[in-house]
Scaffold this motif. Structure first.
Motif, PDB file in Angstrom:
ATOM      1  N   VAL A  88      31.953   6.759  75.056  1.00 35.23           N
ATOM      2  CA  VAL A  88      32.221   5.342  74.769  1.00 35.23           C
ATOM      3  C   VAL A  88      31.052   4.475  75.255  1.00 35.23           C
ATOM      4  O   VAL A  88      30.637   3.538  74.568  1.00 35.23           O
ATOM      5  N   GLU A  89      30.494   4.798  76.414  1.00 35.37           N
ATOM      6  CA  GLU A  89      29.337   4.044  76.910  1.00 35.37           C
ATOM      7  C   GLU A  89      28.164   4.135  75.942  1.00 35.37           C
ATOM      8  O   GLU A  89      27.458   3.158  75.718  1.00 35.37           O
ATOM      9  N   VAL A  90      27.948   5.302  75.367  1.00 40.21           N
ATOM     10  CA  VAL A  90      26.785   5.519  74.501  1.00 40.21           C
ATOM     11  C   VAL A  90      27.016   4.999  73.087  1.00 40.21           C
ATOM     12  O   VAL A  90      26.136   4.382  72.500  1.00 40.21           O
ATOM     13  N   PHE A  91      28.206   5.225  72.524  1.00 39.30           N
ATOM     14  CA  PHE A  91      28.452   4.898  71.121  1.00 39.30           C
ATOM     15  C   PHE A  91      29.398   3.719  70.901  1.00 39.30           C
ATOM     16  O   PHE A  91      29.694   3.372  69.761  1.00 39.30           O
ATOM     17  N   GLY A  92      29.909   3.109  71.975  1.00 38.49           N
ATOM     18  CA  GLY A  92      30.856   2.014  71.815  1.00 38.49           C
ATOM     19  C   GLY A  92      32.136   2.513  71.168  1.00 38.49           C
ATOM     20  O   GLY A  92      32.596   3.613  71.452  1.00 38.49           O
ATOM     21  N   GLU A  93      32.713   1.721  70.273  1.00 38.23           N
ATOM     22  CA  GLU A  93      33.966   2.108  69.613  1.00 38.23           C
ATOM     23  C   GLU A  93      33.843   3.425  68.861  1.00 38.23           C
ATOM     24  O   GLU A  93      34.810   4.164  68.741  1.00 38.23           O
ATOM     25  N   ALA A  94      32.660   3.729  68.351  1.00 38.43           N
ATOM     26  CA  ALA A  94      32.447   4.990  67.630  1.00 38.43           C
ATOM     27  C   ALA A  94      32.532   6.194  68.578  1.00 38.43           C
ATOM     28  O   ALA A  94      32.617   7.333  68.127  1.00 38.43           O
ATOM     29  N   GLY A  95      32.520   5.937  69.876  1.00 42.93           N
ATOM     30  CA  GLY A  95      32.648   7.012  70.856  1.00 42.93           C
ATOM     31  C   GLY A  95      34.089   7.323  71.223  1.00 42.93           C
ATOM     32  O   GLY A  95      34.361   8.331  71.889  1.00 42.93           O
ATOM     33  N   ARG A  96      35.035   6.478  70.803  1.00 43.16           N
ATOM     34  CA  ARG A  96      36.455   6.748  71.086  1.00 43.16           C
ATOM     35  C   ARG A  96      36.915   7.894  70.198  1.00 43.16           C
ATOM     36  O   ARG A  96      36.619   7.912  69.015  1.00 43.16           O
ATOM     37  N   HIS A  97      37.650   8.823  70.770  1.00 40.42           N
ATOM     38  CA  HIS A  97      37.926  10.075  70.080  1.00 40.42           C
ATOM     39  C   HIS A  97      39.312  10.616  70.419  1.00 40.42           C
ATOM     40  O   HIS A  97      39.921  10.210  71.402  1.00 40.42           O
TER      41      HIS A  97
END
Length: 158
Positions: A119-128
């Motif tokens: 999440v830190e690196v990709f923001g919302e795209a990092g939520r999985h």
């Protein structure tokens, strides 16, 4: 300001290592269509396991969370070497394994070390989506291991 994952890693003070060479008959990551499947990553430095033991006995859950973050960095390195981090559009699934002592039930908190980094690196795209699994043993005696599935930009059709 929108900037890429490498800039975010630099801001976090993280330098991606080379992908860990496989310890068996497999590759660090494979692309199939729009997805990259990252092999299980354990906390390695210079080709050596950083720590071993069971979480809840030999390894504190706090330290295991740090080790999980290191596994996530290794997963990012494998993705970067295969397709480049700039091509990641979404982290889809993380499966985390925790070598757990009897009675230890804090696996989800341990795997947060990896999840929070994405999440830190990709923001919302990092939520999985995620699974956190307690196991008796892991390869090389590692306390933690993660697998990652990431969606990447479509391949050129030309």
């Amino acid at each position: 300001m929108n900037y890429g994952p490498h800039a975010k890693l630099a801001e976090l003070g993280i330098h991606l290592p080379l992908a860990s060479p496989p310890k068996g008959a497999y590759v660090p990551a494979v692309r199939s269509g729009d997805f990259v499947y990252v092999s299980g990553q354990v906390p390695m430095e210079n080709g050596e396991l950083v720590a071993n033991g069971k979480v809840g006995a030999d390894i504190s859950s706090e330290y295991a969370q740090v080790l999980c973050r290191q596994c996530a960095i290794a997963a990012l390195a494998a993705i970067d070497e295969l397709v480049g981090l700039d091509n990641v559009t979404k982290v889809i699934k993380v499966t985390g394994f925790v070598a757990s002592s009897e009675g230890f039930t804090g696996q989800a908190g341990v795997i947060n070390g990896a999840s929070e980094l994405f999440v830190e690196v990709f923001g919302e795209a990092g939520r999985h989506a995620r699974s956190s699994v307690g196991v008796a043993e892991l390869p090389l005696g590692s306390p933690v291991e993660i697998e990652v599935i990431a969606e990447v930009a479509c391949q050129d059709q030309g």
